[in-house]
Every structure is written in C-alpha cells, then in structure tokens.
Design an enzyme around this catalytic site. Structure first.
Site, PDB file in Angstrom:
ATOM      1  N   ILE A 683      44.807  48.268  36.262  1.00  0.00           N
ATOM      2  CA  ILE A 683      44.758  46.791  36.731  1.00  0.00           C
ATOM      3  C   ILE A 683      43.742  46.090  36.106  1.00  0.00           C
ATOM      4  O   ILE A 683      43.445  44.777  36.516  1.00  0.00           O
ATOM      5  CB  ILE A 683      44.817  46.571  38.298  1.00  0.00           C
ATOM      6  CG1 ILE A 683      43.506  47.594  38.721  1.00  0.00           C
ATOM      7  CG2 ILE A 683      45.970  47.357  38.880  1.00  0.00           C
ATOM      8  CD1 ILE A 683      43.258  47.288  40.212  1.00  0.00           C
ATOM      9  N   GLY A 684      42.990  46.584  35.247  1.00  0.00           N
ATOM     10  CA  GLY A 684      41.877  45.680  34.455  1.00  0.00           C
ATOM     11  C   GLY A 684      41.250  46.400  33.460  1.00  0.00           C
ATOM     12  O   GLY A 684      41.129  47.805  33.554  1.00  0.00           O
ATOM     13  N   GLY A 687      34.361  45.992  29.064  1.00  0.00           N
ATOM     14  CA  GLY A 687      33.483  46.856  28.150  1.00  0.00           C
ATOM     15  C   GLY A 687      33.081  48.101  28.710  1.00  0.00           C
ATOM     16  O   GLY A 687      32.779  48.941  28.016  1.00  0.00           O
ATOM     17  N   GLY A 689      35.012  50.138  30.786  1.00  0.00           N
ATOM     18  CA  GLY A 689      36.012  51.204  30.700  1.00  0.00           C
ATOM     19  C   GLY A 689      37.409  50.599  31.339  1.00  0.00           C
ATOM     20  O   GLY A 689      37.586  49.229  31.246  1.00  0.00           O
ATOM     21  N   VAL A 691      40.122  49.933  34.714  1.00  0.00           N
ATOM     22  CA  VAL A 691      40.382  50.110  36.360  1.00  0.00           C
ATOM     23  C   VAL A 691      41.854  50.461  36.660  1.00  0.00           C
ATOM     24  O   VAL A 691      42.679  49.698  36.249  1.00  0.00           O
ATOM     25  CB  VAL A 691      39.930  48.595  37.007  1.00  0.00           C
ATOM     26  CG1 VAL A 691      39.966  48.659  38.358  1.00  0.00           C
ATOM     27  CG2 VAL A 691      38.441  48.498  36.450  1.00  0.00           C
ATOM     28  N   LYS A 705      37.625  53.147  38.902  1.00  0.00           N
ATOM     29  CA  LYS A 705      36.919  52.609  37.583  1.00  0.00           C
ATOM     30  C   LYS A 705      36.524  53.801  36.888  1.00  0.00           C
ATOM     31  O   LYS A 705      35.560  54.671  36.997  1.00  0.00           O
ATOM     32  CB  LYS A 705      35.743  51.701  38.020  1.00  0.00           C
ATOM     33  CG  LYS A 705      35.352  50.650  37.023  1.00  0.00           C
ATOM     34  CD  LYS A 705      34.416  49.750  37.892  1.00  0.00           C
ATOM     35  CE  LYS A 705      35.127  48.618  38.507  1.00  0.00           C
ATOM     36  NZ  LYS A 705      34.159  47.692  39.032  1.00  0.00           N
ATOM     37  N   ASP A 805      23.880  40.457  38.394  1.00  0.00           N
ATOM     38  CA  ASP A 805      25.216  40.069  37.828  1.00  0.00           C
ATOM     39  C   ASP A 805      25.973  39.313  38.719  1.00  0.00           C
ATOM     40  O   ASP A 805      27.353  39.866  38.777  1.00  0.00           O
ATOM     41  CB  ASP A 805      25.599  41.291  36.939  1.00  0.00           C
ATOM     42  CG  ASP A 805      26.805  40.836  35.980  1.00  0.00           C
ATOM     43  OD1 ASP A 805      26.691  39.504  35.620  1.00  0.00           O
ATOM     44  OD2 ASP A 805      27.522  41.500  35.619  1.00  0.00           O
TER      45      ASP A 805
END
Ligand SMILES: *[C@@H]1O[C@H](CO)[C@@H](O)[C@H](O)[C@H]1NC(C)=O
Ligand SMILES: *[C@@H]1O[C@H](CO)[C@@H](O)[C@H](O)[C@H]1NC(C)=O
Ligand SMILES: *[C@@H]1O[C@H](CO)[C@@H](O)[C@H](O)[C@H]1NC(C)=O
Length: 851
Positions: A683-684, A687, A689, A691, A705, A805
């Site tokens: 699903i995503g 940088g 890795g 998901v 993840k 972040d």
C-alpha cells in the site's frame, strides 16, 4: 546579463522621456528606485510597476503608490500582496516626500535597514506580520513625524531603542509577538501623545516604569506574556482614558494600586497568571464599562468586588485559582451579558440556589473547589447556551434537576464530590453533545439509566462512589467513544454485559471494582485493544479468566483481586507483571506468577473436563489436521526452496512483540497474510522500504513496514535498535500509532503497526473527495490530536521524545478522522549512526496520561 542591460536602457529612455515634462525629474528618480527594489523581490503582484507602457511613465499610477500634486511619491501601500525579499534595496533617501510605508502581512525577511532614518517625513511605518529579523535600528529616532510604528509579528530581537523616546508625535506603538528583550525604557514616558502601546508576547524584563503614568492619552496598554517583574506602579491609576489594560502572564508582584478605581473607562482588564496578592480595591470594579476581567492564577484574597456587573456589560469574569472568600457579588445575580464565569479553586461561599439568576448567554461556568451549598434549581435548564457546567467539590445537596437535560449544547457536566441524592435523571440521555459526565462521589441512588447509552459522544463517564444499584445496562456498550468508564464503589449486581467488549475506544480506565457483580468475565473484554487499566476487584466474579485477556496489547495494569476466579492466569504482560495484591483472594487461580501455585494441567482436565475433550477437542484436532494438510499443499506449491531457506534463517533471528504473542506464529501469519510480501498487498513505498497491509486471522488488520535490509551487518547496532523499538512500544497515546512488534535480523527488518483506514493526512488533502469530507471541524480535531500527541511525547514521557519529522505524510487518519502520528524514528532506524541515535536508544518509555 541581457535583461539587465535592456533594463538599464529602458530606464535611461524613461528618464529622458520624463525630463520633458515639468517636475518629472523627481518622479523619474523615484520610479527608478522603485524598480530597483522590485528587481530584488520575488513577487507576482507588481505588474503595473514598469516603464514599458507609455501611460505608466510616472510611478503615480502604479499599484500601491500615491503621489502628491507635484508627482512625487507620498505613499507606498502594499499590504498582503505576497512580497518576498528584503528592504535592503529600497533606497529610502530617494523618496523625500514619503509619509506612509505599509508593507504589512507579506513575507519580507532581512533586517530593517538603518537608512530608514532617511525618510524623515514618514508618519506611518507598517512592517507588521512579516519575517523581519535583527533589532530595531537606532536611526528610527530620526523619523520625527512618525505617528504609527507597527512592527508586530516579526522576528525582531534586541532592545527597544532609546531613540524611540524622541518621537514625540508617536500615537501608536505595536511591537507585539517578537523576541524583544531588555526593559521598557522609562523615557517612553516622554511620548505624551501615545494612544496605544502594545509590546505583548516578547521577552521583556525589568519593571513597569512609573513614567508610563504620564501617558494620559493612553487607551490601550498591552504588555502581557513577558517576564516583567516588580509591582504595578501607582501612577498607572492616572491613565483615566485606559480602556484595555493587559498585564497577564508576567512576574508582577505586590497588590493592585488602590487608585485603579479612577480607571472609569476600563473594559478589558487582565492581570491573570502573575504573582499578585492582596485584595481588589472595591472602587476598582465599580466600573460600568467592565467587559472582560481576568484575575486568575494569583494570590488575591478578600471578597470579590460587589459592583462587578453593575454596568451590565460584563462578558468574561475569570478569577480561578486565588483565595477569594465570602459570598458572590450581588451584581452577578442577573448579569445577563455573561458568557464565561470561572470561579473555581477559591473559598467562595453562599447558597447557589439563591445567588444565581438569569444568564441567557452563559456558555461556561466553573464553580468547582469552593464551598457553595444549596440545590441545583430547575431554572438552570434555561441557560441554553451552556457548554460546560462544573460544580465539583462543593457542598451541593438535593437532586439533579431533570431540566438540565434541556441544555442541549452541554459538553461537560461535572458535579463530582458533593452531597447529591436521588436518581440520575434518565433524560440526561438526550444530551447528545455531552462528552464528560462526572457524578462520582455523591449519594446518588437507583439504577444507572439505560438511556445513557444514547450519549454517542461520551468520552468520560464516572459514576463511581455512589449508592447505585441494579445491573450495568448493556446499552452502555453503545457509547462508542467512551475512553474512561468508572462505575466502582456502588452496589451494582448481575453480570458484566458482554456488550462492554464493544467499547473499542476505552483507553484510560475500565473500573467496575467494589460492586456485587457475579458470573463469568465476558471473553469480549479481550476486544478492548486500547485499554490500559482494568479493575474488576472486589466483586463475586467466578469461573475461568478468558485467555483473550492475555492478548490485550495496551493493557498495563490489571486488578482482579477479591473475586471467586479460578484457573490459569492469561498470558500477557499485565498479568505476568501483576503484583500479588492485584490477584490475591480468589478461589483457585494458578500460573507462573509470584503468589500463585503453578497450574496442574492434569487436575484441571479432570471431572467435567471429559465432556469438553470429547465435544470440543476432538473436532478441533480433526479440523486442525485438515487445515495442516491444506496448508502443507499450499506451502509445497507456493514456496520456492530459496524462500524456505530465507525463512528459516529469519526464524533464527527474533520476532519481538508487544502482544506477547508467540513470535514465530506471528511471523508465519504475517508471511501468509502477505503471501510472502507479495506486491498485491503493498500500500505504499518510500526510501525506507515498502508498506504492506496484512489481515491477520487471529488478531486484526495491521500494517507491515518492511525496511530495506542494511547489509553493513553491524551487530553493535542491533542492541540499540532493539532498545529503541522497545521504548517506542511503551508509548501509549490515542493520537500515536501503536507499534505492535517487529522482526529483525540481517535479512529482514519489519515493523508491525496499527492499521489506519484513511491513510495519511497528505493523501486526504490531495483527494478532492476526501478533502471535502475532511471539514473544518475535523481539521481542527486533527490539529488538536497532533498537539495532544506532541505534548504527551514532550512532557509526559520520562525522557522526552522528539519526533523531528512531523508532516502531513506522517499524520494518519482513522475511520473517524482521528489523527495519529506515525513514523517514529524511522529515519533513525535507517541511519543508526546518525548523532541522535544514541540519545534515543536509551529512552525509558512514558507515563500514561491521566484522566
Ligand atoms: C459605586 O457606584 C455606585 C453608583 O454609581 C455608588 O453609589 C457607590 O458609592 C460606588 N461605590 C464605590 C465604592 O465607589
Ligand atoms: C433577576 O431577574 C429575575 C427574573 O427576570 C427577577 O425576578 C429578579 O427580580 C431579578 N433580580 C435582580 C436582583 O435584579
Ligand atoms: C482497584 O479498585 C480498588 C477498589 O476500588 C482499589 O482499592 C485498587 O487500588 C484498584 N486497583 C488498581 C490497580 O488501581
């Protein structure tokens, strides 16, 4: 280069052309100076500033420029036009007639140039709401005609220049929201024409100079949120025209000067959050214009000023956290203008059924922690705007009037710790906005009305320490937002409704202790995945503990003492770490825990266990066998030998999990659910890795993840990696995505997270359909959620955690648009040698937020 040259050429032509007309020489020089400045800016809004068009030769027709009759620039008015750049290339000496410079609400940076002192005719200088830094230049003292100096909301530092006190025409000084330090120069008292002086939200120190008492034309004096100390000078009482006096959030001490009663125009008056003491001069509040009064969080004593609302204009009356005593002022009785009244944490007395009259506009009333007595009257139901009603910790008697159910806006009804009797009116179930209902520590009797189940926004329900009887209504299980439920210390009986397992939001507490509950513990309680504290002690609960209780990932504290429970303790951290006090006095619990005998499996399966073996175990084994065969087939056909090899090697690593779930089973489930990290579950990507979304059969939907494997193979980092993960799993907050576990070894690193239905805030904002659904109320909620999470990480963790972040990509939304911060330390996981790694690796986890 080429454009520069053509630019100069154009300028030359313009200058020559403009020489033709009379008096145009000045204008041409000004045009040149303006264009020079424009060239240094990044802006899209100054199209008309150009010499290419013959009709534009004079700058007087340009956007934002106004000239005098002779064609010379008098005003530059460019507020809110998106200017980016600095003032460095604005040649102030080129505008001999400039009287007004308004560049407010742009994105200007850099400093205020000292050449500003060349604009000697300037009367208005407005640079507010930009990103200007540096200090206010001394040369500002040359602007002898200046009447308004507006520099608020910038990044100015340094002191207030003494030269400012030369500007005897000044009427308005606005320097708020900067980082100005030092003290207020006493010479400011020379500016006798000042009408408004505002320096709030800075770093001012020192005391308030008594010379401010000379500024008799002053209507507003705003110095709030600084570090100003010392007493409030008596001389402020001379400022008879003062309408607003805000000195809150400073270090002021001493008492309010007695001559403040002279300030007859005062309407907005705040001394909150200082260190002031003494009593309020009674004359003070005989002020008919008073609208907002804030004296909160000081050490004031004596009585509240009797005439406070005699002008019938009082809107805010905020005096909490002081030592005010005695009865409430008579003038408050029918103070119909009031919207907010905060009297909590004083020593006020009086009969509340006599002292309160009509408040058609009241939105917020907090009287808690005082000594009020008397009864709540039905007429309180007429204050239709009320959103918060708190009278906790007083001496109220009588019943809760049914009429409170008319307060349809009510969000908080908090009457805890009084002497209230009678039943809880079932009509309260119609308060659809209610999110906090706290009636604990009273003498309420009767049953819990099942109508409370209709309170779909309820987050806190505390009915503990009353005399409630009957069963727990199963409708309470409908309060799907409930976070805190305390029914302890009552006379409730019957069994725990299994519907309670639907309270998926329960997080802070489920306390049913000290009642007469009987029967078994419903296995559905194991569904309360967010619950941290479960207290079922001091009841007559019997039977085996459902093993599902061992899979509650958030559970920290459990208390099942003083019941008739038997059988093995469930797995799970909360049970393994339970103190002997939390499990003692039961019939027959066993397990590998201090204070309990070890479980004797043989004994447990004797007696009525036989039937169980025949009717349940046999079919289950059969089913398992079939499944195993099927699984074996899938395995055989779907896995290459290489995969199998990797998998075994991974198995040699470790799967640590906060579920206390068998690591290798979990690993197998994940591999199976994602078909060995098949693309179709992806699903995503980022940088770090990939998901995946995985539906685990035994637990729930989770997000995996999978980090790119690091081939440096530095085992020294492994320990630090583990420590950090462990610390992150200790974080328990509803606005922080839960990390359930991880797998780590040389070939494979992945993290297992809570699944958030709506993905990231960023994606929700990009999709037009979702952005519309995400209305302003939801957006405000998102902001609140993030703020709660950050505050928790920064203030409630033993060692504060800095996310570093926060962005819309790292804020995830659940099905209800509740925000959750994610991606903790992923950056640090990827670069274990970055400098912050070591500081965070030792994080000790967090204190769970209280109620
Ligand atoms: C307050 O004002 C009222 C009426 O304006 C007046 O009668 C009273 O004397 C004043 N009280 C004080 C303490 O100034
Ligand atoms: C307050 O208002 C009520 C109802 O309007 C009225 O009966 C009462 O006399 C008023 N009390 C005072 C002190 O003004
Ligand atoms: C559970 O409740 C009982 C009685 O209400 C109380 O004494 C006990 O301290 C509570 N246990 C925990 C772990 O909070």
């Amino acid at each position: 280069m080429v454009t520069d040259r053509s630019h100069s050429l154009l300028l030359l032509v313009a200058v020559l052309l403009s020489l033709v007309s009379s008096g145009a020489k000045v204008s041409a020089l000004e045009a040149e100076a303006l264009l020079q400045w424009k060239a240094s800016l990044q802006t899209q809004s100054l199209h008309s500033w150009s010499l290419t068009n013959a009709s534009n030769r004079s700058p007087c027709t340009w956007t934002g420029i106004a000239c005098n009759d002779a064609g010379s620039v008098m005003e530059i008015n460019l507020p809110k036009v998106g200017l980016h750049g600095t003032l460095d290339n604005l040649s102030f000496s080129s505008f001999p007639n400039l009287t007004r410079l308004d560049l407010g609400s742009n994105s200007l940076s850099g400093t205020i140039p000292s050449t500003i002192g060349d604009s000697v005719k300037l009367t208005y200088l407005i640079l507010s709401d930009n990103q200007i830094s540096g200090s206010i230049p001394h040369e500002i003292g040359n602007l002898k005609s200046l009447t308004e100096l507006s520099l608020f909301t910038n990044n100015l530092v340094g002191q207030i220049p003494l030269s400012l006190s030369n500007l005897s025409n000044l009427q308005y000084i606005f320097l708020g929201k900067n980082q100005i330090s030092g003290s207020i120069p006493p010479e400011i008292g020379n500016l006798v024409n000042l009408i408004q002086l505002g320096i709030p939200n800075n770093h001012l120190t020192g005391s308030i100079p008594s010379s401010l008492g000379n500024l008799t034309k002053l209507t507003y004096l705003y110095l709030h949120v600084n570090q100003i100390s010392g007493p409030i000078p008596q001389e402020i009482g001379n400022l008879k025209n003062l309408v607003g006096l805000l000195l809150s959030s400073n270090l002021l001490s001493g008492s309010i000067p007695s001559n403040f009663g002279n300030l007859t125009q005062l309407s907005n008056f705040s001394l909150g959050r200082c260190q002031l003491s003494g009593s309020i001069p009674q004359e003070m509040m005989n002020l008919t214009n008073m609208a907002r009064v804030d004296l909160s969080d000081n050490n004031f004593d004596g009585s509240l000023p009797q005439q406070i609302c005699s002008g019938r204009s009082l809107v805010y009356f905020i005096v909490y956290n002081n030592r005010f005593a005695g009865p409430l002022p008579e003038s408050l009785r029918n103070c119909t203008t009031l919207t907010r009244m905060r009297l909590e944490r004083n020593q006020l007395t009086g009969n509340i059924s006599e002292i309160f009259g009509e408040y058609p506009n009241l939105e917020y009333i907090d009287l808690s922690y005082n000594q009020f007595h008397g009864e709540l009257l039905p007429n309180w139901g007429r204050w239709k705007q009320l959103t918060l009603l708190r009278i906790s910790s007083n001496k109220l008697t009588g019943k809760i009037p049914v009429e409170l159910a008319l307060l349809t806006q009510l969000g908080v009804l908090d009457l805890f710790s009084n002497h209230l009797v009678g039943e809880i009116p079932k009509e309260l179930g119609s308060l659809s906005s209610l999110f906090d209902l706290s009636l604990n520590e009273n003498q309420l009797a009767g049953e819990i009305p099942s109508e409370l189940g209709k309170l779909s926004n309820l987050e806190i329900l505390d009915l503990s320490t009353n005399s409630l009887i009957g069963q727990i209504p199963e409708q309470l299980g409908d309060c799907s937002k409930l976070r805190y439920l305390n029914l302890s210390v009552n006379y409730l009986n019957g069994s725990i409704p299994s519907h309670m397992g639907d309270l998926k939001s329960l997080q802070d507490l489920l306390d049913l202790s000290h009642n007469s509950l009987s029967g078994g513990i419903p296995p559905s309680l194991g569904n309360l995945l967010m619950l941290e504290i479960l207290n079922l002690s001091h009841n007559y609960l019997s039977g085996y503990l459902p093993s599902g209780l061992g899979n509650m990932p958030s559970l920290i504290t459990v208390d099942i003492s003083y019941n008739d429970l038997e059988g093995p303790l469930p797995n799970g951290k909360a049970f393994k770490q339970a103190s002997p006090e939390a499990i003692r006095n039961n019939t027959g619990l066993c397990g590998e825990v201090q204070g309990l005998p070890l479980c004797n499996l043989a004994k447990e399966h004797s007696g009525k266990g036989h039937k169980v073996v025949i009717f349940i175990v046999v079919p289950v084994i059969g089913l398992l066998f079939i499944l195993l065969v099927l699984f074996g087939f899938c395995f055989f056909f779907n896995r290459t030998a290489k995969n199998e090899e990797t998998k075994n090697e991974i198995r040699k690593g470790y799967v640590f999990s906060v579920w206390d779930y068998n690591g290798s089973i979990l690993f197998d489930e994940i591999i199976k659910a994602t078909e060995n990290f098949n693309e179709k579950y992806c699903i995503g990507k980022g940088g770090y890795g990939t998901v995946y979304k995985a539906e685990l059969p035994t637990i729930q939907v989770v997000v995996i993840k999978k980090l790119r494997s690091l081939d440096d193979g530095e085992s020294a980092h492994e320990e630090a990696f583990k420590n950090e993960i462990q610390a992150l799993t200790e974080i328990r907050h509803r606005n922080i995505v839960k990390l359930y576990g991880f797998c780590s070894n040389r070939h494979c690193k992945f993290l297992i997270y809570e699944y958030m239905e709506r993905g990231s805030l960023a994606s929700a904002l990009i999709s037009i359909k979702e952005a519309i659904q995400l209305d302003w109320i939801k957006r405000v909620n998102v902001i609140k959620g993030v703020a709660h999470a950050l505050s928790y990480m920064h203030h409630d963790c033993v060692l504060p955690i800095v996310h570093r972040d926060i962005s819309s990509k790292n804020i995830l939304l659940d099905s209800e648009f509740e925000a959750c911060i994610s991606d903790f330390g992923i950056a640090k996981l990827l670069k274990p040698d970055s400098s912050n790694w070591t500081t965070l690796a030792g994080t000790h986890g967090c204190i769970a937020p209280g109620k």
